[in-house]
Design a protein around this motif. Structure first.
Motif, short mmCIF file in Angstrom:
data_model
loop_
_atom_site.label_atom_id
_atom_site.label_comp_id
_atom_site.label_asym_id
_atom_site.label_seq_id
_atom_site.Cartn_x
_atom_site.Cartn_y
_atom_site.Cartn_z
N SER A 103 0.81 -27.04 -15.32
CA SER A 103 0.21 -26.60 -14.05
C SER A 103 1.26 -26.08 -13.07
CB SER A 103 -0.63 -27.70 -13.40
OG SER A 103 -1.78 -27.93 -14.17
N ARG A 104 2.32 -25.48 -13.60
CA ARG A 104 3.34 -24.87 -12.74
C ARG A 104 3.35 -23.35 -12.85
NH1 ARG A 104 7.77 -29.24 -14.26
NH2 ARG A 104 7.45 -28.17 -16.23
N GLY A 105 2.55 -22.79 -13.73
CA GLY A 105 2.53 -21.34 -13.91
C GLY A 105 1.11 -20.81 -13.87
N ARG A 106 0.50 -20.78 -15.05
CA ARG A 106 -0.86 -20.22 -15.16
C ARG A 106 -1.88 -21.00 -14.34
NH1 ARG A 106 -0.68 -20.85 -21.43
NH2 ARG A 106 0.48 -22.61 -20.62
N GLY A 107 -1.83 -22.33 -14.39
CA GLY A 107 -2.77 -23.14 -13.63
C GLY A 107 -2.66 -22.88 -12.14
N THR A 108 -1.43 -22.83 -11.66
CA THR A 108 -1.19 -22.56 -10.24
C THR A 108 -1.70 -21.18 -9.86
OG1 THR A 108 0.70 -24.05 -10.15
CG2 THR A 108 0.63 -22.30 -8.50
N ARG A 109 -1.36 -20.18 -10.66
CA ARG A 109 -1.78 -18.81 -10.37
C ARG A 109 -3.31 -18.71 -10.35
NH1 ARG A 109 1.67 -16.78 -13.19
NH2 ARG A 109 3.02 -15.98 -11.58
N ALA A 110 -3.99 -19.28 -11.35
CA ALA A 110 -5.45 -19.23 -11.41
C ALA A 110 -6.06 -19.92 -10.19
CB ALA A 110 -5.95 -19.88 -12.70
N SER A 111 -5.53 -21.08 -9.85
CA SER A 111 -6.04 -21.83 -8.70
C SER A 111 -5.92 -21.03 -7.41
CB SER A 111 -5.28 -23.15 -8.58
OG SER A 111 -5.67 -23.84 -7.40
N ILE A 112 -4.78 -20.42 -7.21
CA ILE A 112 -4.57 -19.66 -5.97
C ILE A 112 -5.42 -18.39 -5.96
CG2 ILE A 112 -2.89 -18.41 -4.58
CD1 ILE A 112 -0.79 -20.47 -5.51
N TRP A 113 -5.51 -17.69 -7.09
CA TRP A 113 -6.37 -16.51 -7.13
C TRP A 113 -7.81 -16.88 -6.75
CZ3 TRP A 113 -4.28 -14.47 -12.39
CH2 TRP A 113 -3.29 -13.51 -12.17
N PHE A 114 -8.29 -18.00 -7.30
CA PHE A 114 -9.67 -18.41 -7.00
C PHE A 114 -9.78 -18.82 -5.53
CE2 PHE A 114 -13.60 -20.90 -7.31
CZ PHE A 114 -14.40 -19.97 -7.94
N GLN A 115 -8.79 -19.53 -5.01
CA GLN A 115 -8.81 -19.92 -3.60
C GLN A 115 -8.76 -18.69 -2.71
OE1 GLN A 115 -9.28 -23.20 -2.40
NE2 GLN A 115 -9.73 -21.98 -0.58
N ASP A 116 -7.98 -17.68 -3.09
CA ASP A 116 -7.96 -16.42 -2.33
C ASP A 116 -9.37 -15.83 -2.25
OD1 ASP A 116 -5.19 -16.61 -2.01
OD2 ASP A 116 -4.73 -15.09 -3.54
N TYR A 117 -10.09 -15.86 -3.37
CA TYR A 117 -11.45 -15.33 -3.40
C TYR A 117 -12.36 -16.15 -2.47
CZ TYR A 117 -15.75 -13.29 -5.20
OH TYR A 117 -16.96 -12.63 -5.31
N LEU A 118 -12.22 -17.48 -2.52
CA LEU A 118 -13.01 -18.34 -1.64
C LEU A 118 -12.72 -18.02 -0.17
CD1 LEU A 118 -12.61 -21.79 -3.44
CD2 LEU A 118 -14.58 -20.23 -3.54
N ASN A 119 -11.46 -17.80 0.14
CA ASN A 119 -11.08 -17.47 1.52
C ASN A 119 -11.70 -16.14 1.95
OD1 ASN A 119 -9.56 -19.81 1.51
ND2 ASN A 119 -7.61 -18.76 1.20
N GLU A 120 -11.71 -15.16 1.05
CA GLU A 120 -12.33 -13.86 1.36
C GLU A 120 -13.82 -14.01 1.63
OE1 GLU A 120 -11.42 -11.16 -1.84
OE2 GLU A 120 -9.27 -11.42 -1.54
N LYS A 121 -14.46 -14.95 0.94
CA LYS A 121 -15.89 -15.21 1.12
C LYS A 121 -16.16 -16.17 2.28
CE LYS A 121 -17.91 -13.14 -2.39
NZ LYS A 121 -18.88 -12.09 -2.13
N ASN A 122 -15.11 -16.66 2.93
CA ASN A 122 -15.24 -17.67 3.98
C ASN A 122 -16.00 -18.89 3.48
OD1 ASN A 122 -13.82 -16.30 6.06
ND2 ASN A 122 -15.60 -14.96 6.30
N ASP A 123 -15.74 -19.28 2.24
CA ASP A 123 -16.42 -20.40 1.62
C ASP A 123 -15.57 -21.67 1.76
OD1 ASP A 123 -17.52 -22.34 -0.11
OD2 ASP A 123 -18.31 -20.80 -1.44
N ASN A 124 -16.02 -22.58 2.60
CA ASN A 124 -15.33 -23.86 2.79
C ASN A 124 -16.00 -24.99 2.02
OD1 ASN A 124 -13.45 -22.70 4.59
ND2 ASN A 124 -14.94 -22.85 6.26
N GLN A 125 -17.04 -24.67 1.28
CA GLN A 125 -17.78 -25.68 0.53
C GLN A 125 -17.21 -25.92 -0.86
OE1 GLN A 125 -20.31 -27.31 2.19
NE2 GLN A 125 -19.49 -26.07 3.85
#
Length: 160
Positions: A103-125
Protein backbone atom coordinates in the motif's frame (compact mmCIF):
# COMPACT_ATOMS: atom_id res chain seq x y z
CA UNK A 1 28.33 6.39 -30.25
CA UNK A 2 26.63 4.63 -33.16
CA UNK A 3 22.86 4.41 -33.58
CA UNK A 4 22.68 0.83 -32.28
CA UNK A 5 24.34 1.84 -29.01
CA UNK A 6 22.11 4.90 -28.61
CA UNK A 7 18.98 2.75 -29.07
CA UNK A 8 20.08 0.34 -26.35
CA UNK A 9 20.77 3.28 -24.03
CA UNK A 10 17.26 4.66 -24.54
CA UNK A 11 15.20 5.59 -21.53
CA UNK A 12 13.10 2.84 -19.97
CA UNK A 13 9.39 2.89 -20.83
CA UNK A 14 7.22 5.23 -18.81
CA UNK A 15 5.45 3.70 -15.81
CA UNK A 16 1.83 2.58 -16.36
CA UNK A 17 0.38 5.38 -14.25
CA UNK A 18 1.97 8.12 -16.39
CA UNK A 19 -0.93 7.68 -18.83
CA UNK A 20 -3.28 9.19 -16.21
CA UNK A 21 -3.37 12.50 -14.34
CA UNK A 22 -1.20 12.73 -11.25
CA UNK A 23 -3.14 12.42 -8.00
CA UNK A 24 -3.92 15.82 -6.50
CA UNK A 25 -2.54 14.84 -3.11
CA UNK A 26 0.25 12.60 -1.92
CA UNK A 27 -1.33 11.86 1.44
CA UNK A 28 -4.12 9.28 1.38
CA UNK A 29 -6.57 8.58 4.16
CA UNK A 30 -5.37 5.53 6.09
CA UNK A 31 -6.85 2.63 7.99
CA UNK A 32 -4.87 0.08 10.00
CA UNK A 33 -5.45 -3.67 9.81
CA UNK A 34 -6.86 -3.81 13.36
CA UNK A 35 -9.68 -1.48 12.30
CA UNK A 36 -10.35 -3.51 9.15
CA UNK A 37 -10.45 -6.69 11.24
CA UNK A 38 -13.08 -5.07 13.47
CA UNK A 39 -15.10 -4.10 10.39
CA UNK A 40 -14.97 -7.71 9.19
CA UNK A 41 -16.01 -8.98 12.63
CA UNK A 42 -18.99 -6.61 12.63
CA UNK A 43 -20.11 -8.09 9.30
CA UNK A 44 -19.90 -11.55 10.85
CA UNK A 45 -22.15 -10.42 13.71
CA UNK A 46 -24.71 -8.34 11.80
CA UNK A 47 -24.44 -9.31 8.15
CA UNK A 48 -24.49 -5.61 7.24
CA UNK A 49 -21.57 -4.25 5.24
CA UNK A 50 -20.99 -0.61 4.39
CA UNK A 51 -17.40 -0.93 3.20
CA UNK A 52 -15.57 -2.59 0.34
CA UNK A 53 -12.01 -3.92 0.17
CA UNK A 54 -10.28 -3.60 -3.18
CA UNK A 55 -7.08 -5.48 -3.98
CA UNK A 56 -5.28 -3.59 -6.76
CA UNK A 57 -2.54 -6.16 -7.40
CA UNK A 58 -2.23 -7.57 -10.91
CA UNK A 59 0.86 -9.61 -11.79
CA UNK A 60 1.76 -10.12 -8.14
CA UNK A 61 -1.71 -11.31 -7.10
CA UNK A 62 -0.33 -14.24 -5.12
CA UNK A 63 -0.38 -15.65 -1.62
CA UNK A 64 -4.07 -14.95 -1.02
CA UNK A 65 -6.35 -12.00 -0.53
CA UNK A 66 -8.54 -10.67 2.26
CA UNK A 67 -11.84 -12.54 2.21
CA UNK A 68 -14.57 -10.55 0.51
CA UNK A 69 -12.23 -8.18 -1.31
CA UNK A 70 -12.54 -7.64 -5.02
CA UNK A 71 -9.62 -7.50 -7.44
CA UNK A 72 -9.42 -4.41 -9.62
CA UNK A 73 -5.84 -4.09 -10.89
CA UNK A 74 -4.54 -0.54 -10.47
CA UNK A 75 -3.54 -0.50 -14.13
CA UNK A 76 -7.21 -0.55 -15.16
CA UNK A 77 -8.75 1.25 -12.20
CA UNK A 78 -8.52 4.90 -13.29
CA UNK A 79 -10.84 4.49 -16.27
CA UNK A 80 -13.52 2.88 -14.09
CA UNK A 81 -13.66 5.45 -11.29
CA UNK A 82 -17.02 6.96 -12.34
CA UNK A 83 -18.63 3.50 -12.65
CA UNK A 84 -17.19 2.35 -9.32
CA UNK A 85 -18.57 5.48 -7.70
CA UNK A 86 -22.09 4.81 -9.00
CA UNK A 87 -21.93 1.17 -7.85
CA UNK A 88 -20.62 2.02 -4.38
CA UNK A 89 -23.22 4.75 -3.85
CA UNK A 90 -26.04 2.43 -4.93
CA UNK A 91 -24.77 -0.25 -2.54
CA UNK A 92 -24.65 2.14 0.43
CA UNK A 93 -20.86 1.87 0.78
CA UNK A 94 -19.28 4.35 3.22
CA UNK A 95 -15.61 3.25 3.09
CA UNK A 96 -13.58 2.09 0.11
CA UNK A 97 -10.40 0.43 1.34
CA UNK A 98 -7.66 -0.08 -1.24
CA UNK A 99 -4.60 -2.28 -0.89
CA UNK A 100 -1.73 -3.73 -2.86
CA UNK A 101 1.29 -5.60 -1.58
CA UNK A 102 2.51 -2.82 0.72
CA UNK A 103 0.00 0.00 0.00
CA UNK A 104 2.86 2.39 -0.76
CA UNK A 105 2.42 2.57 -4.55
CA UNK A 106 -0.62 1.28 -6.40
CA UNK A 107 -2.89 1.21 -3.35
CA UNK A 108 -2.00 4.77 -2.44
CA UNK A 109 -2.43 6.01 -6.01
CA UNK A 110 -5.83 4.28 -6.40
CA UNK A 111 -7.04 5.62 -3.06
CA UNK A 112 -6.06 9.18 -3.88
CA UNK A 113 -7.50 9.05 -7.40
CA UNK A 114 -10.81 7.87 -5.96
CA UNK A 115 -10.70 10.50 -3.21
CA UNK A 116 -10.01 13.16 -5.86
CA UNK A 117 -13.18 12.01 -7.64
CA UNK A 118 -15.15 12.17 -4.37
CA UNK A 119 -13.86 15.70 -3.79
CA UNK A 120 -14.93 16.75 -7.30
CA UNK A 121 -18.42 15.39 -6.53
CA UNK A 122 -18.43 17.14 -3.12
CA UNK A 123 -19.21 13.73 -1.62
CA UNK A 124 -18.49 13.65 2.12
CA UNK A 125 -20.50 10.47 2.69
CA UNK A 126 -17.99 8.12 1.05
CA UNK A 127 -14.38 7.79 2.16
CA UNK A 128 -11.42 6.41 0.21
CA UNK A 129 -8.49 5.00 2.22
CA UNK A 130 -5.53 2.66 2.06
CA UNK A 131 -4.86 -0.34 4.24
CA UNK A 132 -1.59 0.53 5.98
CA UNK A 133 1.12 -2.06 5.15
CA UNK A 134 -1.16 -3.69 2.55
CA UNK A 135 -1.73 -7.41 2.17
CA UNK A 136 1.81 -8.17 3.32
CA UNK A 137 1.16 -6.56 6.70
CA UNK A 138 -2.14 -8.42 6.93
CA UNK A 139 -0.81 -11.85 5.92
CA UNK A 140 2.15 -11.71 8.30
CA UNK A 141 0.26 -10.60 11.42
CA UNK A 142 -0.93 -13.97 12.66
CA UNK A 143 -3.83 -16.37 12.58
CA UNK A 144 -6.56 -13.87 13.39
CA UNK A 145 -5.75 -12.21 10.06
CA UNK A 146 -4.84 -15.19 7.90
CA UNK A 147 -8.06 -17.01 8.82
CA UNK A 148 -9.85 -14.18 7.03
CA UNK A 149 -7.97 -14.74 3.77
CA UNK A 150 -8.98 -16.67 0.69
CA UNK A 151 -6.35 -18.82 -0.99
CA UNK A 152 -3.82 -18.08 1.77
CA UNK A 153 -0.41 -19.64 1.04
CA UNK A 154 1.77 -19.52 4.13
CA UNK A 155 5.00 -20.36 2.28
CA UNK A 156 4.51 -17.34 0.00
CA UNK A 157 4.47 -14.95 2.97
CA UNK A 158 7.39 -16.64 4.73
CA UNK A 159 9.67 -15.68 1.84
CA UNK A 160 8.14 -12.23 1.27
Amino acid sequence: MDSEQSQSAAAPPAPWYSAYPAPKSDTPNKIVREEVLELLKSVDASGAKDFVLIDVRRSDYEGGSIRGSINIPAQSMYTTIASLYVLFKAAGIKKVIWYCNSSRGRGTRASIWFQDYLNEKNDNQLESMILVEGIKGWATSGGEYTERMDEYVQSYWEKA
